[in-house]
Design a protein around this motif. Structure first.
Motif, PDB file in Angstrom:
ATOM      1  N   ASP A 279     -12.570  24.212 -16.729  1.00 50.68           N
ATOM      2  CA  ASP A 279     -12.010  23.461 -17.629  1.00 50.68           C
ATOM      3  C   ASP A 279     -11.360  23.095 -16.824  1.00 50.68           C
ATOM      4  OD1 ASP A 279     -10.690  22.103 -19.648  1.00 50.68           O
ATOM      5  OD2 ASP A 279     -10.396  23.818 -20.914  1.00 50.68           O
ATOM      6  N   LEU A 280     -11.548  21.237 -16.572  1.00 51.97           N
ATOM      7  CA  LEU A 280     -10.930  20.827 -15.486  1.00 51.97           C
ATOM      8  C   LEU A 280      -8.956  20.326 -16.723  1.00 51.97           C
ATOM      9  CD1 LEU A 280     -13.659  18.517 -13.801  1.00 51.97           C
ATOM     10  CD2 LEU A 280     -12.464  20.511 -13.207  1.00 51.97           C
ATOM     11  N   THR A 281      -9.272  20.693 -17.312  1.00 50.39           N
ATOM     12  CA  THR A 281      -8.332  20.327 -18.372  1.00 50.39           C
ATOM     13  C   THR A 281      -7.078  20.581 -17.677  1.00 50.39           C
ATOM     14  OG1 THR A 281      -9.241  20.504 -20.571  1.00 50.39           O
ATOM     15  CG2 THR A 281      -7.378  19.941 -21.270  1.00 50.39           C
ATOM     16  N   GLN A 282      -6.958  21.703 -17.328  1.00 47.80           N
ATOM     17  CA  GLN A 282      -5.359  21.370 -16.634  1.00 47.80           C
ATOM     18  C   GLN A 282      -4.815  20.921 -15.457  1.00 47.80           C
ATOM     19  OE1 GLN A 282      -2.663  23.851 -17.650  1.00 47.80           O
ATOM     20  NE2 GLN A 282      -1.351  23.717 -15.924  1.00 47.80           N
ATOM     21  N   LEU A 283      -6.322  20.940 -14.246  1.00 49.20           N
ATOM     22  CA  LEU A 283      -5.744  20.177 -13.515  1.00 49.20           C
ATOM     23  C   LEU A 283      -5.166  18.624 -13.451  1.00 49.20           C
ATOM     24  CD1 LEU A 283      -6.524  19.197 -10.796  1.00 49.20           C
ATOM     25  CD2 LEU A 283      -9.126  19.401 -11.337  1.00 49.20           C
ATOM     26  N   PHE A 284      -5.865  18.182 -14.496  1.00 43.88           N
ATOM     27  CA  PHE A 284      -5.989  16.640 -14.937  1.00 43.88           C
ATOM     28  C   PHE A 284      -4.050  16.801 -15.622  1.00 43.88           C
ATOM     29  CE2 PHE A 284     -10.285  16.311 -16.177  1.00 43.88           C
ATOM     30  CZ  PHE A 284     -10.567  15.739 -14.180  1.00 43.88           C
ATOM     31  N   ARG A 285      -3.815  18.298 -17.042  1.00 37.54           N
ATOM     32  CA  ARG A 285      -2.348  17.785 -16.669  1.00 37.54           C
ATOM     33  C   ARG A 285      -1.542  17.859 -15.809  1.00 37.54           C
ATOM     34  NH1 ARG A 285      -3.920  22.442 -21.100  1.00 37.54           N
ATOM     35  NH2 ARG A 285      -4.348  20.806 -22.750  1.00 37.54           N
ATOM     36  N   VAL A 286      -1.847  18.669 -14.517  1.00 37.98           N
ATOM     37  CA  VAL A 286      -1.039  18.745 -13.904  1.00 37.98           C
ATOM     38  C   VAL A 286      -0.693  17.809 -12.685  1.00 37.98           C
ATOM     39  CG1 VAL A 286      -0.597  20.129 -11.663  1.00 37.98           C
ATOM     40  CG2 VAL A 286      -0.920  21.519 -13.388  1.00 37.98           C
ATOM     41  N   ALA A 287      -2.203  16.853 -12.364  1.00 37.36           N
ATOM     42  CA  ALA A 287      -2.481  16.179 -11.283  1.00 37.36           C
ATOM     43  C   ALA A 287      -1.412  14.422 -11.985  1.00 37.36           C
ATOM     44  CB  ALA A 287      -3.596  14.862 -11.519  1.00 37.36           C
ATOM     45  N   ALA A 288      -1.287  14.804 -13.520  1.00 36.38           N
ATOM     46  CA  ALA A 288      -0.727  13.259 -14.610  1.00 36.38           C
ATOM     47  C   ALA A 288       0.335  13.712 -14.044  1.00 36.38           C
ATOM     48  CB  ALA A 288      -1.000  13.307 -15.953  1.00 36.38           C
ATOM     49  N   HIS A 289       1.839  14.877 -13.923  1.00 34.77           N
ATOM     50  CA  HIS A 289       3.073  15.300 -14.509  1.00 34.77           C
ATOM     51  C   HIS A 289       2.773  14.706 -12.505  1.00 34.77           C
ATOM     52  CE1 HIS A 289       6.265  17.775 -14.513  1.00 34.77           C
ATOM     53  NE2 HIS A 289       6.053  18.391 -13.421  1.00 34.77           N
ATOM     54  N   GLU A 290       2.009  16.040 -11.947  1.00 37.68           N
ATOM     55  CA  GLU A 290       2.868  15.046 -10.015  1.00 37.68           C
ATOM     56  C   GLU A 290       2.106  13.564  -9.544  1.00 37.68           C
ATOM     57  OE1 GLU A 290       3.778  17.438  -8.132  1.00 37.68           O
ATOM     58  OE2 GLU A 290       4.413  18.746  -9.732  1.00 37.68           O
ATOM     59  N   ALA A 291       1.629  13.156 -10.830  1.00 38.61           N
ATOM     60  CA  ALA A 291       1.506  11.290 -10.450  1.00 38.61           C
ATOM     61  C   ALA A 291       3.158  11.054 -10.950  1.00 38.61           C
ATOM     62  CB  ALA A 291       0.275  11.158 -11.164  1.00 38.61           C
ATOM     63  N   LYS A 292       3.172  10.721 -12.282  1.00 37.08           N
ATOM     64  CA  LYS A 292       4.782  10.422 -12.375  1.00 37.08           C
ATOM     65  C   LYS A 292       5.514  10.837 -11.317  1.00 37.08           C
ATOM     66  CE  LYS A 292       3.421  10.838 -17.089  1.00 37.08           C
ATOM     67  NZ  LYS A 292       3.722  11.257 -18.711  1.00 37.08           N
ATOM     68  N   LYS A 293       5.730  11.890 -10.525  1.00 34.35           N
ATOM     69  CA  LYS A 293       7.080  11.777  -9.663  1.00 34.35           C
ATOM     70  C   LYS A 293       6.877  11.328  -8.336  1.00 34.35           C
ATOM     71  CE  LYS A 293       7.159  16.641  -9.505  1.00 34.35           C
ATOM     72  NZ  LYS A 293       7.126  18.243  -9.529  1.00 34.35           N
ATOM     73  N   SER A 294       5.220  10.882  -8.625  1.00 33.46           N
ATOM     74  CA  SER A 294       4.479  10.534  -7.224  1.00 33.46           C
ATOM     75  C   SER A 294       5.383   8.979  -6.996  1.00 33.46           C
ATOM     76  CB  SER A 294       3.469  10.596  -6.310  1.00 33.46           C
ATOM     77  OG  SER A 294       2.684  12.231  -6.104  1.00 33.46           O
ATOM     78  N   TYR A 295       5.037   8.472  -8.454  1.00 34.12           N
ATOM     79  CA  TYR A 295       5.466   6.957  -8.895  1.00 34.12           C
ATOM     80  C   TYR A 295       6.707   6.666  -8.467  1.00 34.12           C
ATOM     81  CZ  TYR A 295       5.241   2.342 -11.732  1.00 34.12           C
ATOM     82  OH  TYR A 295       5.601   1.499 -11.449  1.00 34.12           O
TER      83      TYR A 295
ATOM     84  N   LEU B  47      -1.174   9.442  -6.750  1.00 32.08           N
ATOM     85  CA  LEU B  47      -1.519  10.418  -6.313  1.00 32.08           C
ATOM     86  C   LEU B  47      -2.760  10.589  -6.582  1.00 32.08           C
ATOM     87  CD1 LEU B  47      -0.424  13.907  -7.136  1.00 32.08           C
ATOM     88  CD2 LEU B  47      -2.364  13.376  -8.515  1.00 32.08           C
ATOM     89  N   ARG B  48      -3.635  11.228  -5.221  1.00 32.34           N
ATOM     90  CA  ARG B  48      -4.752  11.471  -5.094  1.00 32.34           C
ATOM     91  C   ARG B  48      -5.454  12.962  -5.652  1.00 32.34           C
ATOM     92  NH1 ARG B  48      -9.189   9.891  -0.862  1.00 32.34           N
ATOM     93  NH2 ARG B  48      -6.971   9.393   0.520  1.00 32.34           N
ATOM     94  N   VAL B  49      -6.637  12.979  -6.376  1.00 31.58           N
ATOM     95  CA  VAL B  49      -7.422  14.741  -6.092  1.00 31.58           C
ATOM     96  C   VAL B  49      -8.286  14.601  -5.463  1.00 31.58           C
ATOM     97  CG1 VAL B  49      -7.931  16.604  -8.154  1.00 31.58           C
ATOM     98  CG2 VAL B  49      -6.061  14.827  -8.677  1.00 31.58           C
TER      99      VAL B  49
ATOM    100  N   ILE C  44       0.815  -1.025   0.178  1.00 33.30           N
ATOM    101  CA  ILE C  44      -0.068  -0.005   0.066  1.00 33.30           C
ATOM    102  C   ILE C  44       0.935   1.113   0.135  1.00 33.30           C
ATOM    103  CG2 ILE C  44      -1.996   1.336   1.289  1.00 33.30           C
ATOM    104  CD1 ILE C  44      -2.428  -1.974   0.319  1.00 33.30           C
ATOM    105  N   SER C  45       0.664   2.197  -1.806  1.00 30.56           N
ATOM    106  CA  SER C  45       1.661   3.007  -1.364  1.00 30.56           C
ATOM    107  C   SER C  45       1.561   4.374  -0.149  1.00 30.56           C
ATOM    108  CB  SER C  45       2.034   3.535  -2.729  1.00 30.56           C
ATOM    109  OG  SER C  45       1.995   2.430  -3.105  1.00 30.56           O
ATOM    110  N   ASN C  46       2.394   5.005   0.067  1.00 31.59           N
ATOM    111  CA  ASN C  46       1.710   6.476   1.009  1.00 31.59           C
ATOM    112  C   ASN C  46       1.158   7.383  -0.381  1.00 31.59           C
ATOM    113  OD1 ASN C  46       3.332   5.783   2.874  1.00 31.59           O
ATOM    114  ND2 ASN C  46       4.867   6.880   2.910  1.00 31.59           N
ATOM    115  N   GLU C  47       0.193   8.037  -0.115  1.00 26.85           N
ATOM    116  CA  GLU C  47      -0.205   8.975  -0.802  1.00 26.85           C
ATOM    117  C   GLU C  47      -0.120  10.752  -0.587  1.00 26.85           C
ATOM    118  OE1 GLU C  47      -4.333   8.804  -1.398  1.00 26.85           O
ATOM    119  OE2 GLU C  47      -5.319   8.182   0.631  1.00 26.85           O
TER     120      GLU C  47
END
Length: 259
Positions: free
Chosen positions: A118-134, A140-142, A21-24
């Motif tokens: 428009d949530l597109t920018q939020l999802f772009r940021v989340a995807a970028h941060e998710a790769k760093k978290s991984y 990563l959770r939003v 179980i990964s830290n969030e």
């Protein structure tokens, strides 16, 4: 771990594979449109009415303290949503005082700067941060807290890119001639299913702080340990309490249902 099913005729062997179980890293995105200033049913110190934004600040701080009591290695960052998403505090941190300071900086956007979101920018940021978290063996959770009763959020995001989990807390007005919370809720459900890596949860309320806190407590659940939301019977309705319970200890009396 292995278990053998007891059966008079055959014995079936089940294996339970170990699962880390990964830290969030949790990114809160808070809607700061004009509807975030709508007053809730609850009041604050001195009987002053609490706005949705006031209640959101309180609920997030309760969530963070509870989450860190479960695991102090979880981290949090903050963004806001007007027409698009913007950083409020970019650095992920486990420091509660830093989170409180960021939340004190929240303020509602003017009507002119809060058009259809428009949530597109939020999802772009989340995807970028998710790769760093991984890369750090984290996930990563939003958590999107959305306050608009008549405007559906939009996005341009490929369904093939599911790099993070999305939860939604929807605060809304009652249905009326000028709003359509059911259609907004349905759009939020579609968005969640479109982008979420693990099981994402969505809850909605137009009522007081206690109900908001109750649903936020459900979001404490770790995405890697969740059942589907349809299988949940939480939080329990107050009407389902044992008759031996003292009704004087209750909160709001009527349960609410997902629209």
């Amino acid at each position: 771990m292995e278990m053998v099913e007891a059966d008079s005729s055959t014995a079936k062997l089940y294996s339970l594979n170990p699962n880390r179980i990964s830290n969030e890293d949790i990114l809160f995105c808070i809607d700061i449109g004009p509807e975030s200033l709508v007053e809730m049913k609850s009041t604050g110190p001195g009987g002053k009415p609490l706005t949705r934004l006031d209640s959101i600040r309180q609920a997030i701080l309760v969530f963070i303290n509870a989450k860190l009591s479960i695991n102090p290695d979880h981290r949090f960052a903050f963004a806001t949503l007007a027409k698009t998403a913007s950083w409020l505090r970019k650095e992920f941190s486990s420091d509660v005082e830093s989170a409180a300071a960021a939340l004190r900086g929240l303020s509602a956007a003017s009507a002119s700067s809060s058009g259809p979101p428009d949530l597109t920018q939020l999802f772009r940021v989340a995807a970028h941060e998710a790769k760093k978290s991984y890369a750090q063996n984290r996930i990563l959770r939003v958590i999107l807290i959305y306050c608009r009763s008549s405007v559906q959020p939009q996005h341009q995001w490929p369904v093939s890119q599911k790099l993070f989990t999305l939860d939604v807390m929807y605060l809304h007005d009652k249905p009326g001639p000028d709003n359509c919370p059911q259609e907004v809720y349905d759009a939020l459900v579609d968005t969640l299913e479109h982008v979420s890596q693990y099981e994402g949860y969505i809850h909605e309320t137009g009522q007081g702080v206690r109900i908001l806190l109750r649903y936020m407590s459900v979001l404490l659940s770790h995405p890697q340990q969740r059942c589907t939301q349809d299988m949940m019977d939480l939080p329990k309705s107050l009407t389902k309490r044992s008759p031996t319970c003292d009704p004087a200890n209750g909160e709001e009396g009527a349960p609410i249902s997902s629209q």
